[in-house]
Design a protein around this motif. Structure first.
Motif, short mmCIF file in Angstrom:
data_model
loop_
_atom_site.label_atom_id
_atom_site.label_comp_id
_atom_site.label_asym_id
_atom_site.label_seq_id
_atom_site.Cartn_x
_atom_site.Cartn_y
_atom_site.Cartn_z
N ILE A 1 -3.06 -4.73 4.46
CA ILE A 1 -2.82 -3.85 3.31
C ILE A 1 -3.45 -2.49 3.62
N THR A 2 -2.63 -1.44 3.64
CA THR A 2 -3.12 -0.11 4.00
C THR A 2 -2.81 0.89 2.90
N GLY A 3 -3.83 1.60 2.46
CA GLY A 3 -3.64 2.63 1.44
C GLY A 3 -3.57 4.00 2.07
N TYR A 4 -2.75 4.88 1.49
CA TYR A 4 -2.60 6.26 1.97
C TYR A 4 -2.68 7.21 0.78
N THR A 5 -3.11 8.43 1.03
CA THR A 5 -3.11 9.47 0.00
C THR A 5 -2.33 10.67 0.51
N ASP A 6 -2.16 11.64 -0.37
CA ASP A 6 -1.58 12.92 0.07
C ASP A 6 -2.72 13.80 0.61
#
Length: 281
Positions: free
Chosen positions: A196-201
């Motif tokens: 599970i990988t989270g990304y932001t702007d």
């Protein structure tokens, strides 16, 4: 004076060698993204093996089966040993191996040789794996023949309130989508791993984005656990900011810019499972 001159030459030669190694380590054969993927893996010449007596190795097949996304370099080193090609010391995001497998045939053991490549993301976690035969095509050099991989992509804006990451700010639509995904995962074969990988702007500081993306991944993991997904198969990590999907002019009005950058705010789930024997029926 002759001795000093010789020593000086050796120092200069050593500095040149170190510089070349550093530059070599920062280069890459393939075009690798920050996420640890590549559309066109490039393999080194199999005749230019640097280590293990220029011959490659016979890997432990059980160890090779344990290799999965999210592993660190130390974990891979423990399973497979050091990579077999000289790839430098700094910034290395590709490891290449030359593996041999003994295969029975015509009453005697034959050897099949394969090249194995690992691609790392910007945080040096293994994400992509490639294998190809040296010589004629053969089944021994096929990856994940008994596994299936599936990726689920979630818009962070549809799962969390803006700039939020905790369970209390998980939206109703986000919970509904995660329930659907949990149901789909349950229909797959035996689950080996879920990355599970989270990304932001790119808005905000790098430190804030790193923390926010990791917290979102951890919250998704926590919620999936309440839906019956075993915690032991899930790995949660934050990748911070990305501009992969949308690159917007930061001179835009704030509301417009936030909307423009929405595709970069996301959470991905990479699920690796044993092949479903019903899938082919």
């Amino acid at each position: 004076m002759k001795m000093k001159y010789s020593t000086s030459k050796r120092v200069v030669a050593a500095m040149v060698m170190v510089a070349s190694l550093v530059l070599g380590g920062c280069s890459s054969l393939s075009e690798v993204t920050a996420d640890g993927t590549t559309e066109k893996p490039v393999f080194p010449d199999p005749r230019k093996v640097t280590f293990d007596n220029d011959q490659g190795t016979f890997p432990n097949r059980d160890s090779l089966k344990l290799v999965k996304s999210g592993m660190t370099k130390d974990q891979l080193y423990h399973l497979l040993g050091r990579p077999h090609f000289q790839e430098g010391f700094f910034g290395v995001r590709e490891w290449d191996y030359l593996f041999h497998f003994r295969t029975p045939g015509n009453g005697r053991n034959r050897v099949t040789t394969c090249q194995f490549k690992v691609i790392f993301d910007k945080d040096y976690h293994a994400q992509s794996f490639f294998m190809r035969p040296v010589g004629d095509p053969n089944d021994m050099c096929t990856l994940n023949s008994d596994k299936q991989m599936q990726q689920f992509d979630l818009s962070a804006d549809g799962v969390f309130a803006f700039n939020k990451a905790d369970l209390t700010n998980l939206t109703a639509s986000g919970k509904s989508r995660l329930q659907e995904i949990a149901g789909e995962i349950g229909q797959l074969g035996a689950i080996e791993s879920i990355l599970i990988t989270g990304y932001t702007d790119p808005l905000g500081s790098a430190a804030h984005n790193s923390m926010l993306s990791e917290q979102r991944a951890m919250t998704v993991r926590q919620y999936l656990e309440t839906l019956g997904i075993p915690a032991g198969v899930m790995i949660a990590r934050g990748a911070g900011e990305t501009t992969m999907f949308a690159q917007c002019d930061k001179r835009m009005a704030k509301v417009t810019l936030i909307t423009c950058l929405a595709p970069n705010r996301r959470v991905t789930l990479k699920v690796t499972s044993a092949a479903n024997p019903l899938a082919a029926k």
